[in-house]
Design an enzyme around this catalytic site. Structure first.
Site, PDB file in Angstrom:
ATOM      1  N   ASP A   7      -8.842  -1.823  -9.544  1.00  0.00           N
ATOM      2  CA  ASP A   7      -7.393  -1.783  -9.563  1.00  0.00           C
ATOM      3  C   ASP A   7      -6.936  -2.378  -8.233  1.00  0.00           C
ATOM      4  O   ASP A   7      -7.715  -2.452  -7.279  1.00  0.00           O
ATOM      5  CB  ASP A   7      -6.917  -0.335  -9.725  1.00  0.00           C
ATOM      6  CG  ASP A   7      -5.413  -0.214  -9.726  1.00  0.00           C
ATOM      7  OD1 ASP A   7      -4.749  -0.978 -10.431  1.00  0.00           O
ATOM      8  OD2 ASP A   7      -4.909   0.667  -8.997  1.00  0.00           O
ATOM      9  N   ASP A   9      -3.308  -1.919  -6.390  1.00  0.00           N
ATOM     10  CA  ASP A   9      -2.514  -1.025  -5.543  1.00  0.00           C
ATOM     11  C   ASP A   9      -3.185   0.346  -5.436  1.00  0.00           C
ATOM     12  O   ASP A   9      -3.464   0.989  -6.443  1.00  0.00           O
ATOM     13  CB  ASP A   9      -1.103  -0.867  -6.108  1.00  0.00           C
ATOM     14  CG  ASP A   9      -0.358  -2.192  -6.192  1.00  0.00           C
ATOM     15  OD1 ASP A   9      -0.662  -3.097  -5.396  1.00  0.00           O
ATOM     16  OD2 ASP A   9       0.529  -2.313  -7.060  1.00  0.00           O
TER      17      ASP A   9
END
Length: 179
Positions: A7, A9
């Protein structure tokens, strides 16, 4: 092929409940870029799978998102690493798409792009939806305590077998045996 799905953020860069809306707001989490560089040097393919509903919400444009990703790639290159691909869902939570995590679409697209199954491919996230999307496709889910990770851990309900570490650097240390 050694593949990892990250991922963005909260795993690679600092997260914000107000969204990362410009290249200036994108700030790498200490150690994350070096961790990715270590994976690159060790022959891993590093792929990012990221929800970016700020585009659908009108908080930033695709042009801005591309500029944010250009900054991330530039700083990563300066650390000696690279990303093989960035998969993005720009839909909002009510758009009903299959690519927005926790739906499996981005992960299915990754499997198709690399012509592999994702069984036991490590996937690192800081939110339950990251882990759910990963687990739904047979990935090995890893939760970092950075970003929204501590909140996710406190809420519980993690997919079976989820490994938890402080940050991406700690995970890469474990995978590469401290090399």
């Amino acid at each position: 092929m050694k593949l990892v799905i990250l991922d963005r953020d909260g795993v690679i860069n600092e997260d914000s409940d107000a969204y990362i809306k410009s290249p200036a707001e994108w700030q790498a989490i200490p150690g994350s870029l070096n961790a990715i560089a270590r994976l690159s040097r060790a022959g891993w393919r590093v792929v990012v799978a990221t929800n970016q509903s700020g585009v659908a919400r009108g908080y930033f444009s695709m042009e801005t998102l591309n500029a944010i990703h250009a900054k991330m790639r530039r700083e990563l290159a300066e650390a000696g690493g690279h990303l093989d691909a960035i998969f993005v869902c720009t839909h909002g939570p009510d758009d009903g798409c299959r690519c927005r995590k926790p739906e499996p679409g981005m992960f299915q697209d990754i499997a198709c792009r690399y012509d592999i199954t994702l069984d036991n491919v490590p996937a690192v996230g800081d939110s339950l939806r990251d882990l759910q999307a990963a687990a739904s496709q047979g990935c090995a889910p890893w939760l970092v305590r950075t970003g929204k990770g501590l909140r996710t851990l406190e809420k519980g309900g993690l997919p079976p077998g989820t490994q938890v570490r402080d940050n991406l650097a700690a995970i890469v240390d474990e995978w590469l045996g401290g090399n």
